[in-house]
Scaffold this motif. Structure first.
Motif, PDB file in Angstrom:
ATOM      1  N   PHE A  92       1.129  -1.097  -0.150  1.00  9.62           N
ATOM      2  CA  PHE A  92      -0.205   0.044   0.184  1.00  9.62           C
ATOM      3  C   PHE A  92       1.013   1.583  -0.248  1.00  9.62           C
ATOM      4  N   ALA A  93       2.180   1.109   1.188  1.00 12.01           N
ATOM      5  CA  ALA A  93       2.641   2.615   1.137  1.00 12.01           C
ATOM      6  C   ALA A  93       3.596   2.447  -0.248  1.00 12.01           C
ATOM      7  N   LYS A  94       4.301   1.478  -0.744  1.00  8.61           N
ATOM      8  CA  LYS A  94       4.923   1.560  -2.215  1.00  8.61           C
ATOM      9  C   LYS A  94       3.846   1.992  -2.913  1.00  8.61           C
ATOM     10  N   ASP A  95       3.039   1.493  -3.685  1.00  6.66           N
ATOM     11  CA  ASP A  95       1.742   2.087  -4.647  1.00  6.66           C
ATOM     12  C   ASP A  95       1.443   2.930  -4.046  1.00  6.66           C
ATOM     13  N   ARG A 136       2.592   6.511  -6.718  1.00 11.37           N
ATOM     14  CA  ARG A 136       1.808   7.861  -7.106  1.00 11.37           C
ATOM     15  C   ARG A 136       1.591   8.685  -7.060  1.00 11.37           C
ATOM     16  N   HIS A 137       1.709   9.170  -6.054  1.00  9.55           N
ATOM     17  CA  HIS A 137       2.281  10.897  -5.745  1.00  9.55           C
ATOM     18  C   HIS A 137       3.444  10.970  -6.033  1.00  9.55           C
ATOM     19  N   ASN A 138       4.457  11.142  -6.831  1.00 10.80           N
ATOM     20  CA  ASN A 138       5.670  10.878  -6.945  1.00 10.80           C
ATOM     21  C   ASN A 138       6.669  10.727  -6.258  1.00 10.80           C
ATOM     22  N   ILE A 139       6.497  10.240  -5.217  1.00 13.12           N
ATOM     23  CA  ILE A 139       7.694  10.588  -4.461  1.00 13.12           C
ATOM     24  C   ILE A 139       8.170   9.616  -4.325  1.00 13.12           C
ATOM     25  N   PRO A 140      10.201  10.392  -4.104  1.00 10.03           N
ATOM     26  CA  PRO A 140      11.146   9.375  -3.624  1.00 10.03           C
ATOM     27  C   PRO A 140      10.861   8.475  -2.820  1.00 10.03           C
ATOM     28  N   PRO A 153       3.946  16.729  -0.846  1.00 10.54           N
ATOM     29  CA  PRO A 153       3.596  16.295  -1.298  1.00 10.54           C
ATOM     30  C   PRO A 153       3.154  14.719  -0.755  1.00 10.54           C
ATOM     31  N   THR A 154       3.905  14.039   0.667  1.00 11.79           N
ATOM     32  CA  THR A 154       2.889  12.514   1.168  1.00 11.79           C
ATOM     33  C   THR A 154       1.594  13.635   1.816  1.00 11.79           C
ATOM     34  N   VAL A 155       1.278  14.919   2.130  1.00  8.94           N
ATOM     35  CA  VAL A 155      -0.228  15.243   2.872  1.00  8.94           C
ATOM     36  C   VAL A 155      -0.862  15.295   2.057  1.00  8.94           C
ATOM     37  N   PRO A 176      16.881  12.191  -0.674  1.00 10.08           N
ATOM     38  CA  PRO A 176      16.126  11.555  -0.284  1.00 10.08           C
ATOM     39  C   PRO A 176      14.737  10.679  -0.302  1.00 10.08           C
ATOM     40  N   LYS A 177      15.198   9.916   0.011  1.00 13.02           N
ATOM     41  CA  LYS A 177      14.227   8.785  -0.226  1.00 13.02           C
ATOM     42  C   LYS A 177      13.041   7.978   0.632  1.00 13.02           C
ATOM     43  N   VAL A 178      12.279   7.102   0.690  1.00 21.10           N
ATOM     44  CA  VAL A 178      11.224   6.805   1.749  1.00 21.10           C
ATOM     45  C   VAL A 178      11.528   5.893   2.084  1.00 21.10           C
ATOM     46  N   ILE A 179      12.205   5.079   2.469  1.00 22.04           N
ATOM     47  CA  ILE A 179      12.154   3.655   3.032  1.00 22.04           C
ATOM     48  C   ILE A 179      10.719   3.175   3.539  1.00 22.04           C
TER      49      ILE A 179
END
Ligand code: AMP
Ligand code: GLY
Length: 418
Positions: free
Chosen positions: A105-108, A112-116, A249-251, A276-279
């Motif tokens: 879910f998190a990866k999708d 979807r929101h172009n977050i690195p 972008p997450t918010v 920076p990228k989200v793990i």
């Protein structure tokens, strides 16, 4: 104001203390709590979440603070039950807590929101997983569901990958579920905490945790052997980038997807050479980062969370000291594979220039002392104007506490600060 804090670990001990120390002087209740937490809070005499929500309603609790993730996604979800009962809750509803509960879910969401984030594919079985790994190492394998921190394996080679694939697909160690095969990223890690109130957010003090059991980041992954927190941990330029490319972008993404969010949101980031990228996301504060961050907090956390849970964003109510805070964890013998209970903890009263947050301890009436009662036992936390002051003090205060077979890292807040 009456606040119920949900959880029982070191993070909840730190939250309870910070809430209780708020100038608005709230009365704190806890579930399930611990002996140490219950020195500051009144235990709530219930067995499960449904009884808990009914109790909070009957006892006119003004605010429920979710410390631990499990309740957010259990049954109908803690925040959903609170909403139903008309109790403001600091912590997201179940639909939004999928950001933590499901890696897929998190990866999708991220893509979807172009977050690195690292690229990933989702495997339903062992053959698919092998095909996606495609003999490219290191590879990162992540079980899709909640796995108490044990669901991620960074595999340097085929044998380690095969071992984890067997745990997931043959032994069903985490139950049924799919597996993410993720790109291996490199760079320093940082934990960023947002306090989200619908469309608004405040970025709190950044922190870094030390996940491996042994010095120099060796040994198995743990729930965290220590942490360091400071507003100076991340440069203003990097923080701006993190806010622009990740937090904002997450918010906005939550909003677009119709996912309401009031509570702490933890961004586990890697500062890669490509930015920076989200793990991972976690829908709560970090543990043990919380134990390091809370002592730096100024203002009225209780009011901030109450207003936030009611939909009013009030960032001026809290701020963070400019100094450093360091937290050293003592773990019991055998951790993380197992843990050892019943060992008497000595020296707690000698910690006078730091603070001890209890994670896995129990008061032993017969021996009139705290004893170990879990893997991570406690965290000793101290602050200083500089990193060096804070880490020296944290380690020397930690030296005062011992029990049989304790495990500890002496490089907390030294490693990765050369
Ligand atoms: P997580 O439970 O997702 O936080 O992962 C646990 C740890 O595994 C992280 O703190 C990282 O050290 C490591 N990790 C997770 N994902 C990656 C990745 N894509 N590349 C390299 N290391 C990773
Ligand atoms: N410190 C990592 C976590 O709370 O998940």
């Amino acid at each position: 104001m009456k606040i119920a804090v949900i959880g029982k670990g070191g993070r909840e001990h730190a939250l309870v203390k910070a809430l209780k120390d708020s100038p608005s002087s709230p009365e704190i209740f806890s579930f399930p709590g611990s002996d140490a937490i219950n020195k500051l809070a009144t235990p709530i005499p219930v067995k499960d979440m449904h009884e808990l929500v009914a109790w909070m309603k009957d006892n006119t609790i003004d605010l429920c603070v979710a410390g631990e993730e499990s309740y957010l996604v259990k049954d109908e979800g803690l925040a959903n039950c609170c909403r139903e009962a008309g109790i403001p809750c600091w912590g997201p509803v179940k639909e939004s807590a999928q950001l933590e509960a499901s890696k897929e879910f998190a990866k999708d969401f991220l893509l979807r929101h172009n977050i690195p984030t690292g690229m990933a594919r989702v495997a339903a079985n062992i053959e698919e997983a092998r095909a996606f790994i495609n003999n490219t190492y290191p590879t990162v394998l992540k079980f899709d569901g909640l796995a108490a921190g044990k669901g991620v394996a960074v595999c340097p080679d085929e044998p380690t990958a095969e071992e984890f694939l067997k745990e997931v697909f043959t032994d069903n160690r985490f139950g049924p579920g799919r597996l993410l095969v993720e790109e291996f990223l490199t760079g320093p890690e940082v934990s960023i905490f947002g306090a989200l109130v619908d469309d608004h957010y405040l970025i709190l003090c950044p922190a870094r945790d030390y996940k491996r059991l042994q010095e120099n980041d060796l040994g198995p992954n743990t729930g965290g052997m220590g942490a360091v927190a400071s507003r100076q941990l991340v440069t203003p330029g990097m923080l701006e980038l993190i806010e622009r490319d990740i937090v904002a972008p997450t918010v906005a993404g939550l909003r677009q997807d119709g996912l309401p969010y009031r509570g702490f949101l933890y961004f586990g980031l890697m500062l890669t050479p490509n930015g920076p990228k989200v793990i991972e996301y976690n829908c709560r504060f970090g543990d043990p980062e919380c134990q390091a961050v809370m002592p730096l907090l100024k203002g009225d956390l209780a009011q901030f969370c109450l207003k936030g849970a009611q939909g009013e964003f009030a960032p001026s109510l809290i701020s963070f000291d400019n100094g450093w805070s360091v937290c050293c964890v003592l773990a019991s013998a055998g951790y993380p594979a197992s843990s050892h209970s019943g060992d008497a903890i000595l020296g707690l009263d000698n910690v006078d220039r730091g603070f001890v947050y209890h994670a896995g301890t129990k008061w032993d009436d017969a021996r009139q002392c705290y004893v170990t009662n879990g893997g991570r036992v406690l965290a000793v936390v101290a602050q200083g104007a500089t990193l060096d002051e804070a880490r020296k003090l944290a380690h020397s205060e930690t030296d005062k506490v011992t029990f049989d077979g304790f495990q500890r890292r002496s490089d907390i807040a030294y490693a990765s600060f050369e």
